[in-house]
Design an enzyme around this catalytic site. Structure first.
Site, mmCIF file in Angstrom:
data_model
loop_
_atom_site.group_PDB
_atom_site.id
_atom_site.type_symbol
_atom_site.label_atom_id
_atom_site.label_comp_id
_atom_site.label_asym_id
_atom_site.label_seq_id
_atom_site.Cartn_x
_atom_site.Cartn_y
_atom_site.Cartn_z
ATOM 1 N N LYS A 265 -4.959 6.259 -9.853
ATOM 2 C CA LYS A 265 -5.204 6.070 -11.285
ATOM 3 C C LYS A 265 -5.872 7.339 -11.830
ATOM 4 O O LYS A 265 -5.189 8.309 -12.082
ATOM 5 C CB LYS A 265 -5.970 4.774 -11.514
ATOM 6 C CG LYS A 265 -5.149 3.563 -10.970
ATOM 7 C CD LYS A 265 -5.689 2.234 -11.366
ATOM 8 C CE LYS A 265 -5.109 1.081 -10.565
ATOM 9 N NZ LYS A 265 -3.728 0.755 -10.802
ATOM 10 N N THR A 294 1.299 1.198 9.978
ATOM 11 C CA THR A 294 2.100 1.776 8.887
ATOM 12 C C THR A 294 1.944 3.295 8.889
ATOM 13 O O THR A 294 0.931 3.832 9.344
ATOM 14 C CB THR A 294 1.678 1.152 7.533
ATOM 15 O OG1 THR A 294 2.618 1.554 6.540
ATOM 16 C CG2 THR A 294 0.288 1.585 7.098
HETATM 17 N N1 PMP Z 1 -7.628 -3.256 -7.400
HETATM 18 C C1 PMP Z 1 -7.495 -3.462 -8.711
HETATM 19 C C2 PMP Z 1 -8.638 -4.057 -9.460
HETATM 20 C C3 PMP Z 1 -6.311 -3.101 -9.377
HETATM 21 O O1 PMP Z 1 -6.176 -3.303 -10.694
HETATM 22 C C4 PMP Z 1 -5.261 -2.514 -8.631
HETATM 23 C C5 PMP Z 1 -3.922 -2.084 -9.237
HETATM 24 N N2 PMP Z 1 -3.754 -2.116 -10.542
HETATM 25 C C6 PMP Z 1 -5.441 -2.334 -7.265
HETATM 26 C C7 PMP Z 1 -6.631 -2.710 -6.671
HETATM 27 C C8 PMP Z 1 -4.377 -1.711 -6.426
HETATM 28 O O2 PMP Z 1 -4.446 -0.304 -6.523
HETATM 29 P P1 PMP Z 1 -3.154 0.590 -6.244
HETATM 30 O O3 PMP Z 1 -2.393 0.626 -7.539
HETATM 31 O O4 PMP Z 1 -3.670 1.896 -5.792
HETATM 32 O O5 PMP Z 1 -2.367 -0.128 -5.192
#
Ligand code: PMP
Length: 424
Positions: A265, A294
């Site tokens: 993000k 993985t």
């Molecule tokens: N935790 C929260 C609170 C999220 O909103 C998200 C994805 N939007 C994730 C974890 C997962 O993160 P990632 O997109 O890196 O898989």
């Protein structure tokens, strides 16, 4: 009550008349989504490095320019020259794939360096990188639960699906506390004084954009002998003097046992991680199937993430510029009477409160105004709280902000959507 309402589920079983007519199972699931206006359509978008938030929409009738207003690349780091350069240079030096799991040939120098950078960022002894933030939560929480027999998992009612799935897979008993409710949390903690327990919560909640009282929750958990696990996915890179998140901003990094974050993000790349004591990280590294079985992150993505973290550790310019644009969007939305939720973060949800209308609004914004904002429907948010989730970046210009608010006002007027109470 010791338990808040049950979690939202994406899939409900759909029994049919003939149990062996397999196609029916899938078609009924899709029909139901269409019937509830929550069938998701991917918008075919092409980002152009150096031009974000402008992008190309490969529309059915041909390519068209659009402005993206719903990206989680909150600071535009996905196109930052230092980040792109690190990725390209490392791919040229090390090749593209990792070539294996971390245990079998997939470990690489850039991934090791990235984990060192993350441990330093959060002031923890160690860090561990996963394929994504989702996998970090799922793999870590399910493993923590298996390593602590009889552990009570105490989870905030608004926690993300990856947390819910991790807790479910741990096989542990779970108690849900009402969102950010310290009194309810304390009632659960005090009823579980003598047993092992972990409080699992987020800092910035992604759909409302509200912030947890991290220091207060972690302090309370400590008083009752509970461990803490904090998801800072929407906060890392964004808050705190070095971008370590809300725990850093609230001076609570030391009293949170396990911090979880994403590289996808604010850091603009891909991957997720935890940071914690050396023993916790080593145990999860050694026991979590979602980590062990993985393929590792490629060296080039690790190097790009490392460059992004280093940049945002030392530079506040992106965060400051972003706050300026967030404030400008918020003010313009409020002046236009558009019902924006304001929790003081970078996430600006505008409520529509109906799935069909939300999709119609997003379609009209895209097709008529060249503005891309994905509609957010159930189960991502509860039914009746459907919304457009706007995320201004430091790269959005004042002219783009003006065009956004004008377009939203036109769409709200044409579709007769609800304005802020008191506005017509
Ligand atoms: N935790 C929260 C609170 C999220 O909103 C998200 C994805 N939007 C994730 C974890 C997962 O993160 P990632 O997109 O890196 O898989």
């Amino acid at each position: 009550p010791l338990t808040a309402p049950a979690s939202r589920r994406a899939i409900e079983p759909q029994p049919g008349p003939d149990p062996l007519a397999y196609g029916g199972y899938f078609q009924r699931a899709l029909d139901r989504l269409h019937g509830e206006s929550r069938y998701r359509v991917f918008v075919d978008i092409e980002r152009v490095a150096g031009r974000f938030p402008e992008a190309i929409w490969h529309a059915p009738g041909g390519a068209r320019p659009v402005t993206v207003w719903c990206s989680n690349d909150y600071l535009g780091m996905g196109q930052h020259p230092a980040v792109v350069e690190a990725l390209v240079a490392t791919a040229q030096r090390n090749g593209v794939g990792a070539g294996g799991t971390r245990n079998i040939s997939g470990n690489s120098h850039p991934v090791v360096a990235l984990e060192g950078e993350l441990a330093d960022l959060h002031g923890k002894e160690a860090a561990l990188v996963f394929s994504s933030g989702y996998v970090s939560n799922q793999a870590s929480l399910s493993t923590i639960g298996r390593l602590i027999p009889g552990c009570l998992m105490i989870s905030d009612a608004d926690n993300h699906n990856s947390i819910i799935e991790g807790i479910r897979q741990s096989g542990c008993e779970k108690a849900i506390f009402c969102h950010n409710d310290l009194a309810h949390l304390e009632a659960i903690l005090s009823a579980a004084r003598d047993r092992p327990k972990i409080v699992v919560f987020e800092s910035v909640y992604s759909m409302d954009g509200d912030v947890a009282p991290v220091a207060a929750i972690a302090g309370l958990a400590r008083r009752y002998g509970a461990m803490t696990y904090l998801d800072e996915v929407h906060a890392v890179g964004m808050y705190g003097a070095r971008g370590a998140g809300i725990a850093e901003a609230q001076g609570a990094s030391d009293i949170v046992d396990i911090l979880e974050g994403t590289l996808a993000k604010a850091y603009g790349v891909i991957g997720g991680y935890i940071a914690a004591s050396a023993a916790i990280v080593d145990a999860i590294r050694s026991c979590a199937p979602g980590f062990i079985f993985t393929t590792a992150l490629p060296p080039a993505t690790a190097a790009a993430a490392c460059a992004s973290i280093r940049h945002l550790k030392g530079s506040d310019a992106e965060r400051r510029a972003q706050r300026g644009q967030v404030a400008a969007v918020k003010q313009a939305l409020a002046e236009a009477g558009l019902p924006v939720l304001d929790h003081g973060t970078h996430i600006l949800p505008v409520l529509v409160r109906d799935a069909g209308a939300c999709k119609a609004a997003a379609d009209r914004l895209l097709e008529r105004h060249g503005i891309y904002i994905q509609p957010i429907n159930y189960p991502t948010v509860p039914k009746g709280l459907e919304r457009l989730r706007i995320t201004p970046t430091p790269l959005h210009t004042d002219a783009q902000i003006g065009a956004l608010v004008e377009a939203l006002a036109e769409v709200w007027g044409t579709l007769g959507l609800p304005l802020t109470p008191g506005r017509v």
